[in-house]
Enzyme design. Sequence first.
Site, PDB file in Angstrom:
ATOM      1  N   SER A  29     134.197   2.136  -7.824  1.00 55.93           N
ATOM      2  CA  SER A  29     134.451   3.563  -8.077  1.00 55.93           C
ATOM      3  C   SER A  29     134.635   4.254  -6.738  1.00 55.93           C
ATOM      4  CB  SER A  29     133.249   4.166  -8.808  1.00 55.93           C
ATOM      5  OG  SER A  29     133.283   5.571  -8.730  1.00 55.93           O
TER       6      SER A  29
ATOM      7  N   TYR B 257     124.495   4.918  -9.158  1.00 58.47           N
ATOM      8  CA  TYR B 257     125.852   4.453  -9.494  1.00 58.47           C
ATOM      9  C   TYR B 257     126.673   4.137  -8.234  1.00 58.47           C
ATOM     10  CZ  TYR B 257     130.554   4.912 -11.592  1.00 58.47           C
ATOM     11  OH  TYR B 257     131.854   4.713 -12.003  1.00 58.47           O
TER      12      TYR B 257
ATOM     13  N   LYS C 135     128.177   0.628  -7.025  1.00 57.30           N
ATOM     14  CA  LYS C 135     129.637   0.457  -6.920  1.00 57.30           C
ATOM     15  C   LYS C 135     130.052   0.021  -5.514  1.00 57.30           C
ATOM     16  CE  LYS C 135     131.202   1.395 -11.080  1.00 57.30           C
ATOM     17  NZ  LYS C 135     131.631   0.265 -11.932  1.00 57.30           N
TER      18      LYS C 135
HETATM   19  N1  LIG Z   1     136.843   6.643 -15.965  1.00 57.02           N
HETATM   20  C1  LIG Z   1     136.881   6.772 -14.645  1.00 57.02           C
HETATM   21  O1  LIG Z   1     137.516   7.693 -14.080  1.00 57.02           O
HETATM   22  C2  LIG Z   1     136.146   5.790 -13.791  1.00 57.02           C
HETATM   23  C3  LIG Z   1     136.070   6.039 -12.424  1.00 57.02           C
HETATM   24  C4  LIG Z   1     135.456   5.114 -11.602  1.00 57.02           C
HETATM   25  C5  LIG Z   1     134.934   3.965 -12.150  1.00 57.02           C
HETATM   26  N2  LIG Z   1     134.981   3.765 -13.488  1.00 57.02           N
HETATM   27  C6  LIG Z   1     134.405   2.538 -14.014  1.00 57.02           C
HETATM   28  O2  LIG Z   1     135.257   1.966 -14.985  1.00 57.02           O
HETATM   29  C7  LIG Z   1     134.482   1.219 -15.908  1.00 57.02           C
HETATM   30  C8  LIG Z   1     134.847   1.649 -17.330  1.00 57.02           C
HETATM   31  O3  LIG Z   1     134.437   2.992 -17.511  1.00 57.02           O
HETATM   32  P1  LIG Z   1     135.057   3.962 -18.595  1.00 57.02           P
HETATM   33  O4  LIG Z   1     135.448   5.186 -17.893  1.00 57.02           O
HETATM   34  O5  LIG Z   1     136.059   3.244 -19.441  1.00 57.02           O
HETATM   35  O6  LIG Z   1     133.730   4.314 -19.425  1.00 57.02           O
HETATM   36  P2  LIG Z   1     133.398   4.232 -20.965  1.00 57.02           P
HETATM   37  O7  LIG Z   1     132.048   4.848 -21.114  1.00 57.02           O
HETATM   38  O8  LIG Z   1     134.507   4.792 -21.801  1.00 57.02           O
HETATM   39  O9  LIG Z   1     133.332   2.654 -21.279  1.00 57.02           O
HETATM   40  C9  LIG Z   1     132.311   1.845 -20.787  1.00 57.02           C
HETATM   41  C10 LIG Z   1     132.024   0.776 -21.815  1.00 57.02           C
HETATM   42  O10 LIG Z   1     131.030  -0.112 -21.285  1.00 57.02           O
HETATM   43  C11 LIG Z   1     130.125  -0.414 -22.345  1.00 57.02           C
HETATM   44  N3  LIG Z   1     128.835  -0.819 -21.788  1.00 57.02           N
HETATM   45  C12 LIG Z   1     127.949  -0.035 -21.130  1.00 57.02           C
HETATM   46  N4  LIG Z   1     126.878  -0.749 -20.780  1.00 57.02           N
HETATM   47  C13 LIG Z   1     127.081  -2.024 -21.223  1.00 57.02           C
HETATM   48  C14 LIG Z   1     126.311  -3.209 -21.149  1.00 57.02           C
HETATM   49  N5  LIG Z   1     125.102  -3.229 -20.558  1.00 57.02           N
HETATM   50  N6  LIG Z   1     126.834  -4.341 -21.663  1.00 57.02           N
HETATM   51  C15 LIG Z   1     128.050  -4.317 -22.264  1.00 57.02           C
HETATM   52  N7  LIG Z   1     128.807  -3.204 -22.380  1.00 57.02           N
HETATM   53  C16 LIG Z   1     128.323  -2.067 -21.860  1.00 57.02           C
HETATM   54  C17 LIG Z   1     130.026   0.876 -23.147  1.00 57.02           C
HETATM   55  O11 LIG Z   1     129.506   0.655 -24.451  1.00 57.02           O
HETATM   56  C18 LIG Z   1     131.483   1.322 -23.130  1.00 57.02           C
HETATM   57  O12 LIG Z   1     132.205   0.770 -24.216  1.00 57.02           O
HETATM   58  C19 LIG Z   1     133.019   1.472 -15.534  1.00 57.02           C
HETATM   59  O13 LIG Z   1     132.549   0.408 -14.721  1.00 57.02           O
HETATM   60  C20 LIG Z   1     133.089   2.744 -14.735  1.00 57.02           C
HETATM   61  O14 LIG Z   1     131.999   2.890 -13.860  1.00 57.02           O
HETATM   62  C21 LIG Z   1     135.577   4.647 -14.340  1.00 57.02           C
END
Ligand SMILES: NC(=O)c1ccc[n+]([C@@H]2O[C@H](COP(=O)([O-])OP(=O)(O)OC[C@H]3O[C@@H](n4cnc5c(N)ncnc54)[C@H](O)[C@@H]3O)[C@@H](O)[C@H]2O)c1
Length: 298
Positions: A151, A164, A168
């Site tokens: 991230s 977090y 990351k």
């Molecule tokens: N959306 C963004 O802008 C953004 C930015 C930086 C990083 N990220 C990273 O991208 C990844 C996806 O995030 P997202 O935005 O799609 O979030 P999201 O909340 O929509 O999806 C995350 C998914 O992970 C699942 N999950 C959580 N803990 C879990 C566990 N212990 N075991 C199995 N599944 C688990 C949740 O149920 C969910 O379906 C994450 O690692 C997040 O930190 C996202």
Amino acid sequence: MGALEGKVAIVTGAGQGVGRCHAELLATEGASVVVNDFADTAAGVAQAITAAGGTAIAHRSDIADWAATGGLVNAAIDAFGDVDIVVNNAGFVRDAMSFSMTEEQFDTVVGVHLKGHVTTAHWAAQHWRAAAKALSDGELPKQRRIINTSSESGLFGGPAQMNYGSAKAGIVGLTRILAKELGKYGVTVNCIAPRARTKMNENIAMFAPHEGDGFDPYDPAHVSPMVAWLASDAAHDVNGKTFIVTGDEIHVMSEPQVAGTIMAGDERWTVEAISARREELFAQDGPAISPWGGPAMR
Ligand SMILES: NC(=O)c1ccc[n+]([C@@H]2O[C@H](COP(=O)([O-])OP(=O)(O)OC[C@H]3O[C@@H](n4cnc5c(N)ncnc54)[C@H](O)[C@@H]3O)[C@@H](O)[C@H]2O)c1
């Protein structure tokens, strides 16, 4: 023919958001996909992929659970005979300032992100090492992939995210370590930092719903082509790298470098002597350094 025909992929946290988009695109490109999530959404995603003509199964498990993640890797091998691609994506946030954060907030977030990357790497690497050792002389290992998720909070520092953001940042370091460890088994390890509108951030103003018919820069599906490309054989020579991926943008991060050096000349430094030479330290020149066992670098 898709770029991932015949390959087997695990995508963690693929029940929604960015992970769901990865799972769907990897399947469209021909991979058989294990849709992992600890929520019951995984089954629906696997069914949707199958209904669209792809191949997928769901595996509901907690990625921070060491033993359960061994079961996830085994489920891929049992269903599809192998595992070629691991996309580490699962996670959640529990934001708090350093002075307010609880131990539970710290442990669970570091657990799902950093440990949740280490668990899959451990079990997949065991399988890949055994497969490589079983090869006959001269036979090359299959091409395998790990694609991690960091991230911008880890790359640049996100306030109220010491759990977090530090996990990351650790994932970027983990990516470099695994890239060096697993190359001999045919595995490349890279990392993305996505930016997209998902449940994780839908309350943040910049991710407000897109208006109009034009290009939606925060559609999570825009992140997945880079993941599919890194997973493909075309990216065989890309290893240990981190990319920021959002909308129509892909950025590759520079690698850490020594930016300046001062040497005391066979003497211990003193506080006064460091003060006297601070301009030189930050002047961004001086001799290069050799990290443990590595070539001289600046
Ligand atoms: N959306 C963004 O802008 C953004 C930015 C930086 C990083 N990220 C990273 O991208 C990844 C996806 O995030 P997202 O935005 O799609 O979030 P999201 O909340 O929509 O999806 C995350 C998914 O992970 C699942 N999950 C959580 N803990 C879990 C566990 N212990 N075991 C199995 N599944 C688990 C949740 O149920 C969910 O379906 C994450 O690692 C997040 O930190 C996202």
